[in-house]
Design a protein around this motif. Structure first.
Motif, PDB file in Angstrom:
ATOM      1  N   ASP A 284       0.814  -1.226   0.000  1.00 24.16           N
ATOM      2  CA  ASP A 284       0.000   0.000   0.000  1.00 24.16           C
ATOM      3  C   ASP A 284       0.843   1.270   0.000  1.00 24.16           C
ATOM      4  O   ASP A 284       0.300   2.381  -0.019  1.00 24.16           O
ATOM      5  N   GLY A 285       2.172   1.097   0.061  1.00 25.82           N
ATOM      6  CA  GLY A 285       3.061   2.255  -0.028  1.00 25.82           C
ATOM      7  C   GLY A 285       3.478   2.842   1.304  1.00 25.82           C
ATOM      8  O   GLY A 285       4.042   3.943   1.344  1.00 25.82           O
ATOM      9  N   ALA A 286       3.232   2.150   2.407  1.00 25.45           N
ATOM     10  CA  ALA A 286       3.601   2.662   3.730  1.00 25.45           C
ATOM     11  C   ALA A 286       5.088   2.472   3.989  1.00 25.45           C
ATOM     12  O   ALA A 286       5.643   1.402   3.720  1.00 25.45           O
ATOM     13  N   GLY A 287       5.733   3.513   4.520  1.00 24.54           N
ATOM     14  CA  GLY A 287       7.140   3.427   4.895  1.00 24.54           C
ATOM     15  C   GLY A 287       7.306   2.854   6.290  1.00 24.54           C
ATOM     16  O   GLY A 287       6.336   2.479   6.953  1.00 24.54           O
ATOM     17  N   ARG A 288       8.559   2.807   6.762  1.00 29.58           N
ATOM     18  CA  ARG A 288       8.836   2.217   8.075  1.00 29.58           C
ATOM     19  C   ARG A 288       8.165   3.018   9.197  1.00 29.58           C
ATOM     20  O   ARG A 288       7.677   2.459  10.172  1.00 29.58           O
ATOM     21  N   TRP A 289       8.175   4.354   9.080  1.00 33.69           N
ATOM     22  CA  TRP A 289       7.553   5.182  10.126  1.00 33.69           C
ATOM     23  C   TRP A 289       6.047   4.935  10.189  1.00 33.69           C
ATOM     24  O   TRP A 289       5.471   4.796  11.257  1.00 33.69           O
ATOM     25  N   LYS A 290       5.421   4.886   9.020  1.00 35.77           N
ATOM     26  CA  LYS A 290       3.977   4.638   8.962  1.00 35.77           C
ATOM     27  C   LYS A 290       3.646   3.256   9.499  1.00 35.77           C
ATOM     28  O   LYS A 290       2.642   3.060  10.202  1.00 35.77           O
ATOM     29  N   GLN A 291       4.466   2.266   9.192  1.00 38.53           N
ATOM     30  CA  GLN A 291       4.252   0.907   9.698  1.00 38.53           C
ATOM     31  C   GLN A 291       4.379   0.865  11.218  1.00 38.53           C
ATOM     32  O   GLN A 291       3.614   0.171  11.892  1.00 38.53           O
ATOM     33  N   THR A 292       5.348   1.619  11.732  1.00 37.10           N
ATOM     34  CA  THR A 292       5.532   1.659  13.185  1.00 37.10           C
ATOM     35  C   THR A 292       4.319   2.256  13.883  1.00 37.10           C
ATOM     36  O   THR A 292       3.847   1.727  14.893  1.00 37.10           O
TER      37      THR A 292
END
Length: 306
Positions: free
Chosen positions: A204-212
């Motif tokens: 979905d395009g989420a980066g590491r910060w968004k995943q955290t």
């Protein structure tokens, strides 16, 4: 669990008898060292005499509690305890969470294990060793901190001799000692997160910060809530050894806490009833805090200790 017959009950007990035998030492520990000492709380309402015992000592009601709140030094020490407990909770509690999240991002297993070992090691040192290291580092003559300060052209600072630094020293030394150890539970909780959630978020395009923020922290929230409530229950227990190592006559104005005060007045001055009243006061405050925190937590997050 309800049993229809006594035979069914005994069959169930016999099936799990090994577990019951294993639990006996733990039950005895709590009975002997947690519940039996509760009977000594009656000393708070007596003018306790060590030779007369509980039965022969006269009752004085709430006299020691009144003395406690009327004594100027007690109010100062209570303020020190509350401030140190608040600073410790506000700073020490989030550090293991942040550290666990950072360690979880390391992909090289060997490097991650080495870092974990380095962070864990201070936990196994006694407060005497921790205090000795901290005092040596902050020494006005040979300490590395003052060497840097003098190299920059400033006068050396006697950190252990000024009240304004003692709270920072106490809190920061506690963070250094226990932050790594506190990451163990959080790292274990992180392993239970389904990797497919991260894979789906990457698609979905989420980066590491968004995943955290969207996956990791919500998954850790039940663990964070339980540990936070447990720490609130020990809010007033900052630790005798932790403070006594750093305490001296120059910094006691802002460094002395209830635990060190109880030691001085209770054991050295033999005011057993007075210090028992202080200990009972601490226990009641801890009980109220943990019950209040648990009620609020269940209403806000649905998680609680009971």
């Amino acid at each position: 669990m309800r049993f229809r017959t006594a035979k069914e009950r005994w069959a169930y007990l016999n099936k799990y008898k090994a577990l019951y035998f294993i639990s006996i030492p733990g039950i005895l520990y709590f009975l002997l060292f947690k519940y039996v000492p509760l009977f000594g709380s009656v000393m708070a309402f007596q003018d306790y005499n060590i030779f007369k015992g509980y039965l022969g000592s006269p009752w004085v009601g709430l006299e020691h509690f009144q003395k406690m709140f009327q004594y100027t030094d007690f109010l100062r020490i209570l303020k020190n305890t509350l401030l140190l407990a608040f600073y410790s909770l506000a700073i020490s509690f989030p550090v293991p969470i942040i550290l666990a999240l950072l360690l979880n991002e390391i992909r090289k297993v060997l490097f991650k294990r080495v870092l974990q070992t380095v962070f864990y090691m201070p936990h196994f040192l006694s407060w005497v060793v921790i205090g000795g290291i901290a005092i040596e580092i902050l020494s006005p003559r040979s300490g590395i901190v003052n060497n840097i300060i003098t190299a920059m052209g400033f006068e050396p600072i006697y950190f252990m001799g000024e009240e304004s630094y003692i709270r920072t020293i106490l809190v920061s030394s506690g963070v250094w000692k226990d932050a790594g150890w506190g990451t163990i539970i959080y790292l274990a909780a992180l392993t239970s997160i389904n990797p497919e959630l991260y894979e789906a978020s990457e698609i979905d395009g989420a980066g590491r910060w968004k995943q955290t923020m969207s996956i990791t922290l919500p998954a850790l929230m039940p663990t964070i809530t339980i540990l936070f409530l447990l720490q609130i229950g020990h809010f007033m227990d900052f630790g005798f050894e932790r403070v006594s190592i750093f305490l001296n006559t120059l910094n006691s104005g802002k460094g002395e806490i209830l635990d060190t005060y109880i030691y001085t007045v209770g054991l050295l001055d033999r005011q057993y009833s007075y210090t028992t009243a202080i200990g009972l006061f601490k226990s009641v405050v801890g009980l109220v805090l943990i019950m209040t925190g648990n009620t609020l937590s269940k209403k806000m997050t649905g998680e609680g200790l009971y």
